[in-house]
Design a protein around this motif. Structure first.
Motif, PDB file in Angstrom:
ATOM      1  N   ASP A 101       0.851  -1.199  -0.027  1.00 61.83           N
ATOM      2  CA  ASP A 101       0.010   0.062   0.002  1.00 61.83           C
ATOM      3  C   ASP A 101       0.972   1.304  -0.101  1.00 61.83           C
ATOM      4  O   ASP A 101       0.392   2.418  -0.298  1.00 61.83           O
ATOM      5  N   ALA A 102       2.263   1.143   0.406  1.00 67.08           N
ATOM      6  CA  ALA A 102       2.875   2.264   0.475  1.00 67.08           C
ATOM      7  C   ALA A 102       3.469   2.719  -0.845  1.00 67.08           C
ATOM      8  O   ALA A 102       4.063   3.817  -0.907  1.00 67.08           O
ATOM      9  N   TYR A 103       3.236   1.749  -1.950  1.00 71.15           N
ATOM     10  CA  TYR A 103       3.740   2.013  -3.186  1.00 71.15           C
ATOM     11  C   TYR A 103       2.711   2.301  -4.006  1.00 71.15           C
ATOM     12  O   TYR A 103       1.629   1.799  -4.137  1.00 71.15           O
ATOM     13  N   HIS A 104       2.723   3.237  -5.186  1.00 72.17           N
ATOM     14  CA  HIS A 104       2.049   3.493  -6.015  1.00 72.17           C
ATOM     15  C   HIS A 104       2.484   4.019  -7.383  1.00 72.17           C
ATOM     16  O   HIS A 104       3.516   4.780  -7.203  1.00 72.17           O
ATOM     17  N   LEU A 105       2.001   3.746  -8.423  1.00 68.28           N
ATOM     18  CA  LEU A 105       2.793   4.290  -9.850  1.00 68.28           C
ATOM     19  C   LEU A 105       2.132   5.742  -9.896  1.00 68.28           C
ATOM     20  O   LEU A 105       2.770   6.420 -10.604  1.00 68.28           O
ATOM     21  N   PHE A 106       0.785   5.863  -9.732  1.00 71.35           N
ATOM     22  CA  PHE A 106       0.287   7.280 -10.187  1.00 71.35           C
ATOM     23  C   PHE A 106       0.000   8.018  -8.923  1.00 71.35           C
ATOM     24  O   PHE A 106      -0.341   7.684  -7.688  1.00 71.35           O
ATOM     25  N   GLU A 107      -0.188   9.475  -9.334  1.00 75.57           N
ATOM     26  CA  GLU A 107      -0.565  10.393  -8.359  1.00 75.57           C
ATOM     27  C   GLU A 107      -1.006  11.474  -8.978  1.00 75.57           C
ATOM     28  O   GLU A 107      -0.879  11.850 -10.202  1.00 75.57           O
ATOM     29  N   ASN A 108      -1.952  12.429  -8.623  1.00 81.27           N
ATOM     30  CA  ASN A 108      -2.182  13.723  -9.429  1.00 81.27           C
ATOM     31  C   ASN A 108      -1.532  14.795  -8.711  1.00 81.27           C
ATOM     32  O   ASN A 108      -1.940  15.646  -7.960  1.00 81.27           O
ATOM     33  N   GLY A 109      -0.306  14.829  -9.612  1.00 79.79           N
ATOM     34  CA  GLY A 109       0.780  16.076  -9.114  1.00 79.79           C
ATOM     35  C   GLY A 109       0.913  16.775 -10.245  1.00 79.79           C
ATOM     36  O   GLY A 109       0.171  17.010 -11.386  1.00 79.79           O
ATOM     37  N   GLU A 110       2.091  17.762 -10.161  1.00 81.30           N
ATOM     38  CA  GLU A 110       2.499  18.679 -11.152  1.00 81.30           C
ATOM     39  C   GLU A 110       3.645  17.773 -11.869  1.00 81.30           C
ATOM     40  O   GLU A 110       4.357  17.232 -11.683  1.00 81.30           O
ATOM     41  N   ARG A 111       3.390  18.387 -13.254  1.00 76.33           N
ATOM     42  CA  ARG A 111       4.460  17.894 -14.321  1.00 76.33           C
ATOM     43  C   ARG A 111       5.824  18.640 -13.914  1.00 76.33           C
ATOM     44  O   ARG A 111       5.785  19.523 -13.891  1.00 76.33           O
ATOM     45  N   THR A 112       6.880  17.813 -13.716  1.00 76.53           N
ATOM     46  CA  THR A 112       8.186  18.682 -13.309  1.00 76.53           C
ATOM     47  C   THR A 112       9.109  17.987 -14.340  1.00 76.53           C
ATOM     48  O   THR A 112       8.693  17.139 -15.305  1.00 76.53           O
ATOM     49  N   GLU A 113      10.468  18.497 -14.242  1.00 74.43           N
ATOM     50  CA  GLU A 113      11.574  17.961 -15.613  1.00 74.43           C
ATOM     51  C   GLU A 113      11.633  16.536 -15.004  1.00 74.43           C
ATOM     52  O   GLU A 113      12.084  15.909 -16.061  1.00 74.43           O
ATOM     53  N   ASP A 114      11.448  16.182 -13.920  1.00 71.73           N
ATOM     54  CA  ASP A 114      11.778  14.492 -13.587  1.00 71.73           C
ATOM     55  C   ASP A 114      10.614  13.656 -14.009  1.00 71.73           C
ATOM     56  O   ASP A 114      10.871  12.373 -14.068  1.00 71.73           O
ATOM     57  N   HIS A 115       9.506  13.972 -13.814  1.00 65.24           N
ATOM     58  CA  HIS A 115       8.473  13.260 -14.152  1.00 65.24           C
ATOM     59  C   HIS A 115       7.104  13.753 -14.332  1.00 65.24           C
ATOM     60  O   HIS A 115       6.888  14.935 -14.464  1.00 65.24           O
TER      61      HIS A 115
ATOM     62  N   VAL B  60      -4.613   0.912 -21.987  1.00 66.60           N
ATOM     63  CA  VAL B  60      -4.083   0.392 -20.669  1.00 66.60           C
ATOM     64  C   VAL B  60      -4.295   1.558 -19.520  1.00 66.60           C
ATOM     65  O   VAL B  60      -3.803   2.581 -19.738  1.00 66.60           O
ATOM     66  N   GLN B  61      -4.604   0.942 -18.283  1.00 64.59           N
ATOM     67  CA  GLN B  61      -4.748   1.793 -17.199  1.00 64.59           C
ATOM     68  C   GLN B  61      -3.818   1.845 -16.136  1.00 64.59           C
ATOM     69  O   GLN B  61      -3.575   2.761 -15.207  1.00 64.59           O
ATOM     70  N   ASP B  62      -3.231   0.562 -15.911  1.00 59.15           N
ATOM     71  CA  ASP B  62      -2.844   0.278 -14.619  1.00 59.15           C
ATOM     72  C   ASP B  62      -1.301  -0.061 -15.028  1.00 59.15           C
ATOM     73  O   ASP B  62      -0.632  -0.641 -14.064  1.00 59.15           O
ATOM     74  N   LYS B  63      -0.592   0.532 -15.908  1.00 63.92           N
ATOM     75  CA  LYS B  63       0.909   0.223 -16.218  1.00 63.92           C
ATOM     76  C   LYS B  63       1.597   1.616 -16.464  1.00 63.92           C
ATOM     77  O   LYS B  63       0.873   2.405 -16.886  1.00 63.92           O
ATOM     78  N   ILE B  64       2.920   1.312 -16.327  1.00 67.06           N
ATOM     79  CA  ILE B  64       3.750   2.770 -16.500  1.00 67.06           C
ATOM     80  C   ILE B  64       4.733   2.298 -17.697  1.00 67.06           C
ATOM     81  O   ILE B  64       4.869   0.898 -17.671  1.00 67.06           O
ATOM     82  N   GLY B  65       5.014   2.937 -18.621  1.00 72.89           N
ATOM     83  CA  GLY B  65       5.834   2.432 -19.861  1.00 72.89           C
ATOM     84  C   GLY B  65       7.163   3.080 -20.194  1.00 72.89           C
ATOM     85  O   GLY B  65       7.078   4.452 -19.813  1.00 72.89           O
ATOM     86  N   TRP B  66       8.083   2.179 -20.475  1.00 76.13           N
ATOM     87  CA  TRP B  66       9.474   3.106 -20.965  1.00 76.13           C
ATOM     88  C   TRP B  66       9.458   2.629 -22.679  1.00 76.13           C
ATOM     89  O   TRP B  66       9.095   1.552 -22.988  1.00 76.13           O
ATOM     90  N   ALA B  67      10.400   3.534 -23.411  1.00 77.16           N
ATOM     91  CA  ALA B  67      10.438   3.156 -24.653  1.00 77.16           C
ATOM     92  C   ALA B  67      11.925   3.719 -25.157  1.00 77.16           C
ATOM     93  O   ALA B  67      12.325   4.558 -24.449  1.00 77.16           O
ATOM     94  N   PHE B  68      12.324   2.871 -25.944  1.00 73.73           N
ATOM     95  CA  PHE B  68      13.685   3.383 -26.882  1.00 73.73           C
ATOM     96  C   PHE B  68      13.516   3.263 -28.396  1.00 73.73           C
ATOM     97  O   PHE B  68      12.670   2.282 -28.735  1.00 73.73           O
ATOM     98  N   GLY B  69      14.358   3.948 -28.959  1.00 69.23           N
ATOM     99  CA  GLY B  69      14.387   3.895 -30.405  1.00 69.23           C
ATOM    100  C   GLY B  69      15.787   3.944 -30.817  1.00 69.23           C
ATOM    101  O   GLY B  69      16.368   4.982 -30.619  1.00 69.23           O
ATOM    102  N   LEU B  70      16.629   2.883 -31.355  1.00 74.99           N
ATOM    103  CA  LEU B  70      17.891   2.962 -31.572  1.00 74.99           C
ATOM    104  C   LEU B  70      18.162   2.808 -33.101  1.00 74.99           C
ATOM    105  O   LEU B  70      17.546   2.181 -33.945  1.00 74.99           O
TER     106      LEU B  70
END
Ligand code: FA5
Ligand code: MG
Length: 433
Positions: free
Chosen positions: A195-209, A286-296
């Motif tokens: 319960d202490a961990y979560h992927l999502f929150e309703n926050g401000e967009r910053t440089e980092d996230h 997709v609602q419950d996942k976070i993703g990364w991507a790369f293109g080389l």
């Protein structure tokens, strides 16, 4: 084959256009554009040229022993090793034969690229018509594959951009895309108090996230993504290779980075990557996942790995180029040697192998190199058969003679070829046929 008009332009006469090149894989004929079995109607946006279309279907990334295929295989193997299911199977699926014609929706809209973004310009892309183009990047397939239910996948393919042609730019090159979507559990593993961990929150967009991502989840994803890609770079180029991360911008990821490596003293971009914009995932269901991507860019990696100096060489059908990569294990270490610009002279040699004595092709290769020296570019066994009655085996080798600095005369080549025959007969006990 008559090429009369460099591209379909308003003002270009139809009678001219209809005589344009027609190849098996792709052609343009009047307003009809055909690409790999699909037919499109051209319009004011059409700017594909017969020359450009002639690259379609070459599929360099699928050709056995092609350097781009070796690199694609090494990246794939790395991803297979990094990400295994609990049962030990590779998690990533590979999509390397997707049709290169995509919609403007796939190439731009599905990736949140604004309607007025410069990357949509006709001057930068090869349009089939108003609604279709040759993909400008493999990211064009992200959204559809996610919608289909894929969570971990690679897309490998040819991409098309209108660009200058020089040693590092060519209008067709190859990209390998990686996408990974994680649930909370996949990102954090199983902890006692999840319960202490979560992927999502309703926050401000910053440089980092992004505003919808928890800072901690974004940090974890960044660490995993960068770790995976640095591991890839060191596994291909070695531990000591200097690389650096540079902050970047893509409309479809935030935050975004590029990885650079030094090639001949210059920093060269190897890939772009980032945390996928959550809106892309949401649009794909997709609602419950976070993703990364790369293109080389496969060419960039291959140029660094093999020391290939010019991007145009990948299209070469010259055996002097291709034969340098003729090995089955893609991890075979190879440094590219320049191919002479002079025409080759090709001579075959056939002989019966000795009956009562050990014979190895490698001994013959050594002999050819020591007699022929720098005149010999390649030696390949092209035929081998055993005579059923005589119980003798015959080998035929093709020797390609070519000098780096000058044209060879046929007499000069014949002279060396004869010496090779004599030397083989006397030192390897073979009988020339
Ligand atoms: C893209 O194409 C993004 N789709 C990459 C991406 C994917 C970012 C997923 C984030 C998430 P870019 O245009 O920078 O970005 O190209 C990506 C890579 O392709 C470059 O790093 C480089 O390795 C290669 N590349 C780009 N342009 C060329 C070119 N003209 N010739 C050869 N390789 C190129
Ligand atoms: Mg870039």
């Amino acid at each position: 084959m008559v090429v009369v008009c460099p591209r379909i332009l308003p003002g270009c006469r139809l009678s001219q256009i209809t005589r344009l090149l027609s190849t098996k894989a792709a052609s343009v004929n009047g307003t009809k554009v055909e690409v790999l079995g699909r037919e499109y109607t051209g319009d004011h946006m059409t700017n594909v040229t017969p020359h450009l279309l002639s690259h379609i279907g070459r599929d360099l990334h699928l050709q056995p022993h092609h350097p781009l295929r070796h690199v694609a295989q090494r990246v794939t193997q790395h991803m297979y090793r990094q990400y295994l299911s609990p049962r030990g199977n590779p998690l990533f699926s590979v999509h390397s034969q997707l049709h290169p014609v995509v919609t403007t929706h796939q190439n731009f809209d599905s990736l949140l690229i604004p309607k007025d973004h410069v990357s949509r310009k006709k001057s930068d892309n090869f349009y089939i018509n108003e609604t279709h183009l040759l993909r400008a990047h493999t990211s064009a397939h992200q959204s559809e594959l996610i919608s289909m239910g894929f969570d971990n996948f690679l897309v490998i393919g040819d991409v098309y951009r209108r660009d200058d042609i020089d040693a590092s730019h060519y209008p067709v090159f190859h990209q390998l895309e990686g996408v990974r979507l994680c649930t909370l559990k996949e990102l954090y593993g199983t902890h006692q108090n999840m319960d202490a961990y979560h992927l999502f929150e309703n926050g401000e967009r910053t440089e980092d996230h992004q505003g919808v991502h928890s800072a901690e989840a974004a940090r974890r994803m960044e660490a995993e993504l960068k770790g995976c890609l640095l591991g890839l770079a060191t596994s291909l180029f070695g531990q000591d290779t200097e690389v650096r991360w540079v902050d970047a911008y893509f409309p479809f990821t935030h935050p975004s980075w590029e990885l650079e490596v030094q090639i001949n003293g210059e920093w060269v971009e190897l890939l772009g990557c980032g945390i996928m914009e959550q809106e892309i995932l949401a649009n794909a269901g997709v609602q419950d996942k976070i993703g990364w991507a790369f293109g080389l860019g496969l060419e960039r990696w291959a140029m660094k790995l093999y020391g290939i100096p010019d991007i145009r060489l990948f299209w070469s059908t010259d055996l002097g180029f291709l034969s340098q990569f003729r090995f089955d294990d893609p991890a075979t270490p190879v440094t590219y040697k320049a191919v002479s610009k002079y025409n080759p002279c090709i001579n075959d040699i056939s002989f019966w192998l000795p009956k009562d004595q050990q014979y190895e092709s490698a001994d013959f290769y050594d002999l050819v190199r020591s007699v022929g020296g720098s005149l010999v570019e390649q030696v390949n066994l092209v035929d081998s058969f055993t005579h059923p009655k005589k119980q003798l085996t015959s080998h035929c080798y093709r020797i390609v003679y070519r000098h780096m600095e000058r044209v060879l005369t046929q007499e000069e080549v014949n002279d060396v070829h004869r010496k090779i025959e004599q030397e083989a007969a006397s030192s390897l006990q073979v009988s020339i046929r």
